[in-house]
Design an enzyme around this catalytic site. Structure first.
Site, PDB file in Angstrom:
ATOM      1  N   ASN A   1      -0.788  14.459  98.559  1.00 16.32           N
ATOM      2  CA  ASN A   1       0.621  14.780  98.728  1.00 16.32           C
ATOM      3  C   ASN A   1       0.760  15.564 100.024  1.00 16.32           C
ATOM      4  O   ASN A   1      -0.164  16.288 100.431  1.00 16.32           O
ATOM      5  CB  ASN A   1       1.115  15.616  97.548  1.00 16.32           C
ATOM      6  CG  ASN A   1       0.934  14.897  96.228  1.00 16.32           C
ATOM      7  OD1 ASN A   1       1.653  13.965  95.903  1.00 16.32           O
ATOM      8  ND2 ASN A   1      -0.051  15.330  95.449  1.00 16.32           N
TER       9      ASN A   1
ATOM     10  N   CYS B   1       1.486  17.480  87.240  1.00 15.70           N
ATOM     11  CA  CYS B   1       2.820  17.514  87.828  1.00 15.70           C
ATOM     12  C   CYS B   1       3.491  18.809  87.387  1.00 15.70           C
ATOM     13  O   CYS B   1       3.730  19.011  86.190  1.00 15.70           O
ATOM     14  CB  CYS B   1       3.625  16.306  87.368  1.00 15.70           C
ATOM     15  SG  CYS B   1       5.348  16.312  87.927  1.00 15.70           S
ATOM     16  N   GLY B   2       3.788  19.694  88.337  1.00 18.68           N
ATOM     17  CA  GLY B   2       4.344  21.002  88.003  1.00 18.68           C
ATOM     18  C   GLY B   2       5.746  20.947  87.430  1.00 18.68           C
ATOM     19  O   GLY B   2       6.033  21.551  86.386  1.00 18.68           O
TER      20      GLY B   2
ATOM     21  N   ASN C   1       2.728   8.395  87.474  1.00 16.00           N
ATOM     22  CA  ASN C   1       3.552   8.287  88.673  1.00 16.00           C
ATOM     23  C   ASN C   1       4.514   7.107  88.551  1.00 16.00           C
ATOM     24  O   ASN C   1       4.368   6.263  87.666  1.00 16.00           O
ATOM     25  CB  ASN C   1       2.667   8.083  89.915  1.00 16.00           C
ATOM     26  CG  ASN C   1       2.129   9.388  90.465  1.00 16.00           C
ATOM     27  OD1 ASN C   1       2.805  10.418  90.422  1.00 16.00           O
ATOM     28  ND2 ASN C   1       0.919   9.352  90.986  1.00 16.00           N
TER      29      ASN C   1
ATOM     30  N   CYS D   1       8.813  19.161  94.381  1.00 11.85           N
ATOM     31  CA  CYS D   1       7.467  18.925  93.865  1.00 11.85           C
ATOM     32  C   CYS D   1       6.895  20.260  93.418  1.00 11.85           C
ATOM     33  O   CYS D   1       6.712  21.165  94.250  1.00 11.85           O
ATOM     34  CB  CYS D   1       6.584  18.283  94.932  1.00 11.85           C
ATOM     35  SG  CYS D   1       4.860  18.054  94.399  1.00 11.85           S
ATOM     36  N   GLY D   2       6.628  20.398  92.124  1.00 13.15           N
ATOM     37  CA  GLY D   2       6.180  21.678  91.581  1.00 13.15           C
ATOM     38  C   GLY D   2       4.803  22.099  92.062  1.00 13.15           C
ATOM     39  O   GLY D   2       4.596  23.244  92.483  1.00 13.15           O
ATOM     40  N   THR D   3       3.824  21.182  91.985  1.00 10.55           N
ATOM     41  CA  THR D   3       2.501  21.526  92.504  1.00 10.55           C
ATOM     42  C   THR D   3       2.555  21.704  94.019  1.00 10.55           C
ATOM     43  O   THR D   3       1.756  22.457  94.587  1.00 10.55           O
ATOM     44  CB  THR D   3       1.459  20.453  92.143  1.00 10.55           C
ATOM     45  OG1 THR D   3       1.905  19.172  92.604  1.00 10.55           O
ATOM     46  CG2 THR D   3       1.209  20.412  90.637  1.00 10.55           C
TER      47      THR D   3
ATOM     48  N   ARG E   1       2.520  11.132  96.842  1.00 15.25           N
ATOM     49  CA  ARG E   1       1.755   9.918  96.569  1.00 15.25           C
ATOM     50  C   ARG E   1       2.140   9.422  95.174  1.00 15.25           C
ATOM     51  O   ARG E   1       2.511  10.198  94.293  1.00 15.25           O
ATOM     52  CB  ARG E   1       0.247  10.197  96.634  1.00 15.25           C
ATOM     53  CG  ARG E   1      -0.265  11.137  95.549  1.00 15.25           C
ATOM     54  CD  ARG E   1      -1.767  11.276  95.571  1.00 15.25           C
ATOM     55  NE  ARG E   1      -2.237  12.027  94.407  1.00 15.25           N
ATOM     56  CZ  ARG E   1      -3.504  12.183  94.072  1.00 15.25           C
ATOM     57  NH1 ARG E   1      -4.441  11.652  94.836  1.00 15.25           N
ATOM     58  NH2 ARG E   1      -3.835  12.884  92.997  1.00 15.25           N
TER      59      ARG E   1
END
Length: 259
Positions: free
Chosen positions: A170, A74-75, A65, A198-200, A189
């Site tokens: 998140n 991380c997607g 991060n 944000c992928g995920t 986060r």
């Protein structure tokens, strides 16, 4: 020391990439990683990703991060590392690589990356929100007038609020646009702010909206601040499987930094 780096972005979610196959980069130096991600004193990014050798797959992804700490999956970073590996000529149009949550399949064509995510076995539906883990933990809640919603204020309160006080989560705020299209804004986060994508997070939103009956479609379009992504999946009983996160991944620039 002078460090060569590459900057990639996936729908505005941006990452510093370093080829660490020779293991010369000190990944235990939290302060250095945070400095490199700093947008005023470093390169600037939502995170830093190392590409390393792996004995069981094409390569390994190690994700940090922006605060310098190693984190969960991380997607968009996973999609971008596929583009990075293709640029390095480690792969052609498909790959299997290792991340912190296990092996991931992916394909790349003309800068468009499809990344297979891990199965989701549990979706927790509450009165006002949904919680699930798509490689990283995600709180999902529907709101009205998302465009003017104060994501940072509300997201930061939820991020460490009960019941997430131990590790945080998140936070995704969602507005339905059509039967299979949703607008999403995410407080991440580790970044401790809203990110453009944000992928995920969009993966969590797609599954949460399906689980709650907001859509019956098995492919969902997600409009984020940095562009558009899509998530497809199959559901059998309470299991979501064959989940694919799809969207662009782009090289921004290459450079060197003294660190």
């Amino acid at each position: 020391m002078t460090q060569t780096f590459y900057k990639f972005q996936g729908t505005g979610n941006d990452f510093i990439f370093i080829d660490n196959r020779q293991e010369l980069f000190n990944k235990n130096n939290t302060k250095l990683i945070a400095h490199l991600c700093n947008r005023r004193f470093g390169i600037g990014a939502d995170g830093l990703i190392l590409l390393e050798n792996d004995d069981t797959s094409d390569f390994k992804m190690v994700y940090f991060n922006a605060n310098g700490k190693q984190s969960t999956m991380c997607g968009n970073g996973g999609r971008c590392i596929v583009a990075f590996a293709a640029m390095l000529k480690l792969i052609k149009d498909k790959t299997i690589f290792k991340a912190i949550d296990g092996l991931h399949e992916a394909t790349i064509k003309n800068g468009f990356v499809k990344l297979k995510m891990q199965d989701v076995t549990k979706v927790e539906a509450y009165d006002k929100h949904t919680f699930l883990n798509t490689g990283s933990p995600h709180h999902v809640t529907l709101v009205k007038d998302l465009k003017h919603f104060d994501v940072t204020t509300h997201g930061s309160k939820i991020r460490y609020g009960a019941p997430y006080t131990r590790e945080g989560t998140n936070v995704n705020f969602v507005e339905q646009i059509s039967t299979n299209t949703f607008a999403v804004r995410t407080y991440e986060r580790g970044v401790e702010d809203e990110t453009l994508s944000c992928g995920t997070g969009v993966t969590a939103v797609a599954i949460a909206m399906h689980a709650r009956g907001k859509t019956k479609e098995s492919e969902v379009v997600l409009n984020v601040e940095g562009g558009t992504l899509s998530v497809s999946f199959q559901k059998a009983d309470n299991l979501y499987r064959n989940i694919w996160l799809q969207g662009p991944a782009t090289l921004v620039f290459k450079g060197e930094i003294v660190c």
